[in-house]
Design an enzyme around this catalytic site. Structure first.
Site, PDB file in Angstrom:
ATOM      1  N   GLN A   1      -5.018  -1.272  -7.066  1.00 16.37           N
ATOM      2  CA  GLN A   1      -5.460  -0.305  -6.023  1.00 16.37           C
ATOM      3  C   GLN A   1      -6.514   0.800  -6.864  1.00 16.37           C
ATOM      4  OE1 GLN A   1      -3.669   2.862  -3.164  1.00 16.37           O
ATOM      5  NE2 GLN A   1      -3.511   0.704  -2.445  1.00 16.37           N
TER       6      GLN A   1
ATOM      7  N   THR B   1      -6.977   5.959  -0.107  1.00 10.15           N
ATOM      8  CA  THR B   1      -7.226   4.544  -1.008  1.00 10.15           C
ATOM      9  C   THR B   1      -8.601   4.253  -0.585  1.00 10.15           C
ATOM     10  OG1 THR B   1      -5.020   3.851  -0.652  1.00 10.15           O
ATOM     11  CG2 THR B   1      -6.522   2.363  -0.970  1.00 10.15           C
TER      12      THR B   1
ATOM     13  N   ASP C   1       0.882  -1.231  -0.129  1.00 12.14           N
ATOM     14  CA  ASP C   1       0.084  -0.180  -0.128  1.00 12.14           C
ATOM     15  C   ASP C   1       0.969   1.289  -0.020  1.00 12.14           C
ATOM     16  OD1 ASP C   1      -2.475   1.316   0.075  1.00 12.14           O
ATOM     17  OD2 ASP C   1      -2.057   1.859   2.280  1.00 12.14           O
TER      18      ASP C   1
END
Length: 265
Positions: free
Chosen positions: A258, A208, A190
């Site tokens: 993502q 996110t 991430d």
């Protein structure tokens, strides 16, 4: 990203962050807390959720995919509770759902699937991106990550605010169980953003929204891995990118994708 260590990030090592306290059947608590001027790092809560799910599956089953949604900003100075639902245990696969809770509210939820080891065909179509040997590259500090070091190769998108291709490894020896390395990979996955090359004076990526990882092969994170992020599209206030994680030998260990907010500055 910056090349300097940011203040206020965890002094605890990565195994300490990933260690969970069982407090009831299918209920776990992450007790490692620290002051952080930003919201709880998404890779941390996702990695802890994977550890919680993995603690409930039969021996020998390893994660092959996870899909998570970030619902609220978390607080790094507050413990997080993880509740696991055992959706199914089949002959080869186990399905789990996890919710991460702080102060009575869900901040993150995740579906994860685990598979028993299985022999079969093994092919890798695309080669590892060109990045040079990590031992020959300059050091690069990975902000927000504890127990990690980085190396910075030439960038495929020069001039971006953060790199999209870099080497990383855990500086401590992790437990040998593959679940720990899958969680460390999730923790790493991430960081930065594949949308950085699309930033301009008007728009940039933000929080996110959702994150997914597919674990193709078990790889160790206490040796060098190459994270490579590729932007694809922005629209409707959102941006989407993909990524890959290779070993230094060029083995594809995992793929990720993502989606994040992409709005006016």
């Amino acid at each position: 990203m910056t090349a300097a260590v940011d203040p206020g990030y965890p002094e605890a090592d990565l195994p300490g962050l990933l260690e969970l306290e069982p407090i009831e059947r299918d209920l776990f608590r992450a007790n490692a807390v620290f002051d952080d001027p930003l919201a709880l790092y998404g890779g941390q809560v996702a990695a802890q959720a994977l550890m919680a799910a993995g603690a409930t599956v039969p021996d020998g089953r390893l994660p092959h995919s996870l899909h998570g949604y970030y619902l609220r900003g978390g607080d790094a100075s507050h413990p997080t509770v993880f509740r696991v639902d055992r959706d199914r245990d089949g002959r080869s696969f186990s399905a789990r759902r996890v919710v991460a809770i702080q102060r009575g509210k869900v901040i993150f939820n995740m579906s994860a699937s685990f598979q028993a080891a299985e022999d079969g065909a093994d092919h890798q179509v695309e080669p590892v991106p060109s990045a040079g040997a990590p031992d020959e590259l300059p050091p690069f500090v990975l902000p927000r990550l504890t127990s990690f070091e980085g190396r910075l190769p030439a960038q495929p998108y020069p001039g971006g605010p953060w790199p999209t291709r870099f080497w990383a490894r855990v500086t401590l020896q992790l437990p040998k169980e593959p679940l720990w390395h899958a969680a460390a990979l999730t923790y790493l996955s991430d960081i930065s953003t594949g949308l950085a090359p699309l930033h301009d004076e008007t728009y940039q990526s933000g929080a996110t929204l959702d994150h997914a990882v597919w674990f193709h092969r078990s790889i160790r994170l206490d040796d060098w891995v190459l994270l490579d992020l590729v932007p694809h599209t922005v629209g409707g206030g959102r941006g989407w990118y993909t990524g890959s994680v290779h070993t230094r030998e060029g083995v594809l260990g995992a793929s990720l994708t993502q989606e994040a907010l992409y709005r006016r500055r």
